[in-house]
Design a protein around this motif. Sequence first.
Motif, short mmCIF file in Angstrom:
data_model
loop_
_atom_site.label_atom_id
_atom_site.label_comp_id
_atom_site.label_asym_id
_atom_site.label_seq_id
_atom_site.Cartn_x
_atom_site.Cartn_y
_atom_site.Cartn_z
N LEU A 12 0.86 -1.18 0.00
CA LEU A 12 0.00 0.00 0.00
C LEU A 12 0.90 1.23 0.00
CD1 LEU A 12 -2.64 1.58 0.23
CD2 LEU A 12 -2.57 1.20 2.71
N ASP A 13 0.73 2.07 -1.00
CA ASP A 13 1.53 3.27 -1.15
C ASP A 13 0.58 4.45 -1.38
OD1 ASP A 13 3.74 4.90 -1.37
OD2 ASP A 13 4.57 3.91 -3.14
N TYR A 14 1.02 5.64 -0.99
CA TYR A 14 0.19 6.83 -1.15
C TYR A 14 0.83 7.84 -2.08
CZ TYR A 14 -3.23 5.14 2.08
OH TYR A 14 -4.22 4.38 2.64
N GLY A 15 -0.01 8.55 -2.83
CA GLY A 15 0.44 9.39 -3.93
C GLY A 15 0.85 10.80 -3.52
N PHE A 16 1.85 10.91 -2.70
CA PHE A 16 2.42 12.22 -2.40
C PHE A 16 3.52 12.50 -3.41
CE2 PHE A 16 0.51 11.07 1.71
CZ PHE A 16 -0.21 12.23 1.97
N SER A 17 3.09 12.92 -4.59
CA SER A 17 4.01 13.04 -5.73
C SER A 17 5.10 14.07 -5.52
CB SER A 17 3.22 13.36 -7.01
OG SER A 17 2.48 14.55 -6.84
N ASN A 18 4.88 15.05 -4.62
CA ASN A 18 5.90 16.07 -4.41
C ASN A 18 7.18 15.51 -3.78
OD1 ASN A 18 4.77 18.38 -5.54
ND2 ASN A 18 3.55 18.81 -3.72
N HIS A 19 7.13 14.28 -3.28
CA HIS A 19 8.36 13.64 -2.79
C HIS A 19 9.37 13.45 -3.92
CE1 HIS A 19 6.71 11.65 1.14
NE2 HIS A 19 6.19 12.85 0.93
#
Length: 331
Positions: A118-125
């Motif tokens: 399970l991964d979350y889409g904090f694309s700014n990383h």
Amino acid sequence: MAVKQRIVVVGAGSIGMRHGRLLTGRDSLSVEFCDPDPVALNRAFKEIGTLPGHNSFEKMLDSKPDMVLVASPHELHTDQTIRALKAGAHVLCEKPMADRLETARQVMETANSTDRVLDYGFSNHFHPGILETKDIIERGQLGEILYAHFHVGTYGTLVNSRSRYQADTEAALLMDYVHQPDLLYWMLGKNPVGVYATGGFGGNMELKSNPNSMTMLLDYGGPLTASIHLNYIQYPDRYHFEILGDNGWIYYDLINNLLFLGDRNKEKLSRKEIVFERDVLYEEEHQAFFDAIAGKRPPESSAEDAMQSMIVLEAAIQSWKMRKRVECGPF
């Protein structure tokens, strides 16, 4: 010939279509869409090309996809993520983790009970300028961090929203821009102990969301303080942040991609332009998800990581409603 892995993008809104468009460029994947609205599906296929489509989330899960990318409205994230994990799919879910801290805990419990990623889409990383900022902080170049501030003014988000869900979703502004509490935790390595939030709703604009302006003051039980200002008022958009330490400071303009670095000891100010394509953030986010599935790395933003921003989100909403400071407890 290798069998392609199936990934289903749930939600054919603007962010779902961006994910779908980029994923179709990967030869190893069979990309599908799921949305109960046939108009949304047809619009996605018109822009991306005809792909397998599902109008039932339940029947889609019955077909046993390898991966599910959740890009549906916020209030559906919890239920769809839990059900996809239980169906045996790896899940990449767009932020926020959930619309309430209580249901976010349910997601984390489910994730910890399965062997699925399970991964979350904090694309700014994956943003090169933000990565450079994080590196400067971690090298100690700014010294002790004493203050941080984020500002996001983006009426453009409402203009570009296909579903206009923000009009009917209370505190959509905070959920849409939970990136900011996440980035503070990710860059500084700690969460606040308390939040005071104040917000307003008004203005003579066609598109609105309640609140359409909010400021959060975050305290950390020491010299560090931070603030986050969000609004659905400014147009053209503004997005910047600054980090202040006792040896230097950073100011980053994310609209014009300019990073300014002040050095107190050298009395020097440097300026750097950050050149990148926004699609690359999502492509790297996808690759990190696939690498986590392959066991090459941990998820970039695990359920435990995503819970940190949910704690701040919940406290900010409570503070806004009760008009007082709310403590941020452990999850």
